[in-house]
Design an enzyme around this catalytic site. Structure first.
Site, PDB file in Angstrom:
ATOM      1  N   HIS A  57       2.030   0.406  -9.409  1.00  0.00           N
ATOM      2  CA  HIS A  57       1.283   0.527  -8.145  1.00  0.00           C
ATOM      3  C   HIS A  57       1.990  -0.257  -7.046  1.00  0.00           C
ATOM      4  CE1 HIS A  57      -2.577   1.227  -5.873  1.00  0.00           C
ATOM      5  NE2 HIS A  57      -1.908   0.388  -5.083  1.00  0.00           N
ATOM      6  N   HIS A  59       3.594  -0.003  -2.654  1.00  0.00           N
ATOM      7  CA  HIS A  59       3.646   0.691  -1.356  1.00  0.00           C
ATOM      8  C   HIS A  59       5.040   0.495  -0.765  1.00  0.00           C
ATOM      9  CE1 HIS A  59      -0.705   1.585  -1.018  1.00  0.00           C
ATOM     10  NE2 HIS A  59      -0.769   0.577  -1.883  1.00  0.00           N
ATOM     11  N   GLN A 152      -4.308   7.273   3.331  1.00  0.00           N
ATOM     12  CA  GLN A 152      -4.760   5.895   3.556  1.00  0.00           C
ATOM     13  C   GLN A 152      -5.975   5.798   4.485  1.00  0.00           C
ATOM     14  OE1 GLN A 152      -1.719   3.038   3.779  1.00  0.00           O
ATOM     15  NE2 GLN A 152      -3.229   1.445   3.872  1.00  0.00           N
ATOM     16  N   HIS A 210      -6.671   4.894  -5.055  1.00  0.00           N
ATOM     17  CA  HIS A 210      -7.229   3.597  -4.707  1.00  0.00           C
ATOM     18  C   HIS A 210      -8.737   3.792  -4.817  1.00  0.00           C
ATOM     19  CE1 HIS A 210      -3.267   2.886  -3.082  1.00  0.00           C
ATOM     20  NE2 HIS A 210      -3.600   1.656  -2.726  1.00  0.00           N
ATOM     21  N   GLU A 213     -11.910  -0.463  -3.888  1.00  0.00           N
ATOM     22  CA  GLU A 213     -11.169  -1.692  -3.580  1.00  0.00           C
ATOM     23  C   GLU A 213     -11.994  -2.528  -2.594  1.00  0.00           C
ATOM     24  OE1 GLU A 213      -7.316  -1.246  -1.770  1.00  0.00           O
ATOM     25  OE2 GLU A 213      -6.815  -3.363  -2.036  1.00  0.00           O
ATOM     26  N   ASP A 309       1.798  -3.980  -5.900  1.00  0.00           N
ATOM     27  CA  ASP A 309       1.086  -3.474  -4.718  1.00  0.00           C
ATOM     28  C   ASP A 309       1.889  -3.681  -3.437  1.00  0.00           C
ATOM     29  OD1 ASP A 309      -0.914  -2.136  -3.396  1.00  0.00           O
ATOM     30  OD2 ASP A 309      -2.451  -3.674  -3.614  1.00  0.00           O
ATOM     31  N   TRP A 315      -0.046  -6.687   4.467  1.00  0.00           N
ATOM     32  CA  TRP A 315      -1.130  -7.186   3.621  1.00  0.00           C
ATOM     33  C   TRP A 315      -0.758  -8.421   2.808  1.00  0.00           C
ATOM     34  CZ3 TRP A 315       0.036  -2.035   4.363  1.00  0.00           C
ATOM     35  CH2 TRP A 315      -0.955  -1.296   5.025  1.00  0.00           C
TER      36      TRP A 315
HETATM   37 FE   FE2 Z   1      -2.442  -0.215  -3.053  1.00  0.00          FE
END
Ligand code: FE2
Length: 426
Positions: A57, A59, A152, A210, A213, A309, A315
Site C-alpha cells: 500500500h 502512494h 481520492q 481505502h 480510514e 503508505d 501526509w
Molecule cells: Fe493510502
C-alpha cells in the site's frame, strides 16, 4: 554450471546453514552444502536470506513532494488533503516520474522489490496515471509495480471520477480502488462499493479500497465490502486498506464482522506509520491508537499485510521507504511482541504483502523467481530489532544493490573493539 550459489545462509523459517542455488533467474535448489559449482558464489554465513520486502500500500504519485507548495503545519490528514489539492494543478508527468523513479531507487536499496501504488484519478488530465504507467514499464526488470485506480475525492462525490476510473483501467491500471467513507453519505459509500466491485468482476481485476480510514466506530463499509465480495464471487481478490475504524468499534460487532471478512476471503492492509500519526487527532487524552485490529484479524485467519503508505509527502514528512521501519512500528502499535507475533510482523512486509498483490513465484522455494535480500541479521526478529542492513539485493539471480556491513569501532583506553549489535538469541 549454475549462475549463483548463496552459501550458508539462515532462512526466515529458522533453518540455518542453507545454500540457495540459482540458475537462469530461478531458484533451483535450497539445501545444506550444495555440491554443484556456480559462476559466482555469495558467502552469507550468519546472515538471513529473505524473499524481497513487499509494500502492498503506497502512494507513488505524491511521494517525495514534501514542501511543494508548502509544508503541512498541523500534520493532520485534513491539511494533507488540502495540500494535495493545492499541489495537483502544478503536477507534470515529468515531475511525477522523477520523484517516483527516485523512490524506486530507495526501495531497491532497502530490498523492496514489489509495490502496490494507489494513483489518484480525480484529476481529469490523468497525468499521474500516464507517469506511473511509464515508471511501471521502465522499472519492470527490477520492481513489480502494481497500480490501483484510486478515486481520492470520491467515486460518486467527484463528478469526473466514474469516467476517469474507466479511462485509467483502459490505459492498463491493474486494480480497482475506492474510498467509500469519503462519499457524501453512508448509502453512497455502499453504492460505490457495489459499483466498483461490479467493474472489477466484469474486467477480472482485483479490488483494493481505502476503507473506513477514520476513528468513527459506525464507519462500517468493510461489512459491505465483504458482502459485495461474496455476492460477486470475488473471494480472495479484494483488499480492505486501513480499516482504522475497526480499532474503535465495539467488540460485539467485531465478533460478528471478523467471520464475515474471513468468509469473503478479504485481505487487509494496515499502514502503521500513517495510522498512528493521522488517527486519534480529534480527541484529548486518552488517545486511541487508530490502527486496525491486526492480531485479532490474523487469529481469525485473515491475511494482514503492512504498507508504508506515504514517504515525504503532504501526509507524512518522514520515511526512507524502509519496510523494516513499517513492521517495527506495526508490531509496537499492535503490541505484537510475542516471538511468534514478531515473526508475523516480518511476514506482514514479505509473504503476506505478496499474497495481497497476488505475486507469482514469490518465495525461497525451488522454482520461485531468484529474488531475495541478504540481511545483516540472523533471524526475522533480529532484522526487525536492528532494521538490519540490506547487504545484497538480488533480482532474477543478479545482484542489483549492495550495502556495506555496519560495524562501530570503540576506542576505550588501549583497546579497540568492534561492535555490531548482532545477537543469536531469538
Ligand atoms: Fe493510502
Amino acid at each position: 554450471m549454475l549462475d549463483l550459489i548463496v552459501r550458508n545462509t539462515n532462512l526466515p523459517d529458522g533453518r540455518k546453514g542453507i545454500d540457495i542455488a540459482i540458475h537462469e533467474g530461478r531458484i533451483v535448489e535450497v539445501s545444506p552444502a550444495i555440491k554443484a559449482t556456480a559462476v559466482s558464489e555469495l558467502e552469507a554465513t550468519g546472515c538471513l536470506a529473505t524473499p524481497p520486502f513487499v509494500d502492498s500500500h503506497f502512494h507513488m504519485d505524491s511521494t517525495l513532494s514534501l514542501g511543494h507548495p508548502r509544508l503541512n503545519q498541523s500534520g493532520t490528514l485534513l491539511e494533507g488533503i488540502e495540500l494535495w489539492g493545492e499541489l495537483k494543478p502544478d503536477l507534470t508527468v515529468e515531475t511525477i516520474k522523477k520523484r517516483a523513479l527516485a523512490l524506486c531507487r530507495w526501495s531497491i536499496a532497502r530490498g523492496t522489490l514489489a509495490i502496490r501504488s494507489h494513483v489518484d484519478i480525480c484529476d481529469d488530465r490523468l497525468l499521474a496515471v500516464e507517469a506511473l504507467l511509464e515508471v511501471r514499464e521502465q522499472m519492470r526488470p527490477y520492481i513489480d509495480l502494481q497500480l490501483v485506480a484510486f478515486p481520492q475525492d470520491g467515486y460518486l462525490r467527484y463528478s469526473g471520477a466514474q469516467e476517469n476510473l474507466k479511462r485509467a483501467l483502459d490505459k492498463g491500471v491493474d486494480v480497482v480502488g475506492g474510498i467509500p467513507h469519503f462519499e457524501r453519505t453512508m448509502a453512497e459509500g455502499a453504492r460505490s462499493i457495489k459499483l466498483l466491485c461490479e467493474i472489477a468482476e466484469k474486467r477480472g481485476l482485483q479490488v483494493d479500497m481505502h476503507c473506513d480510514e477514520n476513528d468513527d466506530p459506525l464507519s462500517r463499509h468493510v461489512e459491505t465490502l465483504a458482502f459485495e465480495t461474496r455476492r460477486q464471487g470475488l473471494e480472495g481478490h479484494v483488499t480492505g486498506s486501513h480499516l482504522t475504524s475497526m480499532h474503535s468499534m465495539n467488540d460485539n460487532y467485531v465478533s460478528k464482522l471478523l467471520p464475515l471478512m474471513h468468509e469473503a476471503g478479504l485481505q487487509v492492509v494496515a499502514n502503521p506509520l500513517i495510522n498512528i500519526t493521522l488517527q486519534g487527532r480529534h480527541e484529548g487524552y486518552p488517545k486511541r491508537r487508530g490502527m486496525t485490529r491486526v492480531p485479532e484479524l490474523l487469529k481469525a485467519g485473515i491475511n494482514v499485510a503492512f504498507g508504508h503508505d506515504c514517504v515525504m509527502d503532504p501526509w507524512y514528512s518522514l520515511g526512507s521507504h524502509d519496510m523494516l521501519d513499517v513492521a517495527h512500528m506495526g508490531l509496537h502499535v499492535a503490541q505484537m511482541t510475542g516471538i511468534g507475533e514478531i515473526k508475523q510482523a516480518f511476514s506482514a512486509v514479505t509473504c503476506n504483502g505478496a499474497a495481497v498483490m497476488g505475486l507469482d513465484l514469490y518465495g525461497l522455494e525451488p522454482g520461485c523467481h531468484a529474488d531475495m535480500v541478504i540481511l545483516q541479521a540472523e533471524s526475522p526478529a533480529d532484522a526487525l530489532r536492528l532494521r538490519a542492513e540490506r547487504l545484497f539485493v538480488i533480482r532474477r539471480g543478479r545482484i542489483i544493490a549492495r550495502t556495506p556491513r555496519v560495524t562501530s569501532q570503540l576506542f576505550l583506553g588501549k583497546d579497540q573493539t568492534d561492535v555490531h549489535f548482532n545477537c543469536d538469541l531469538l
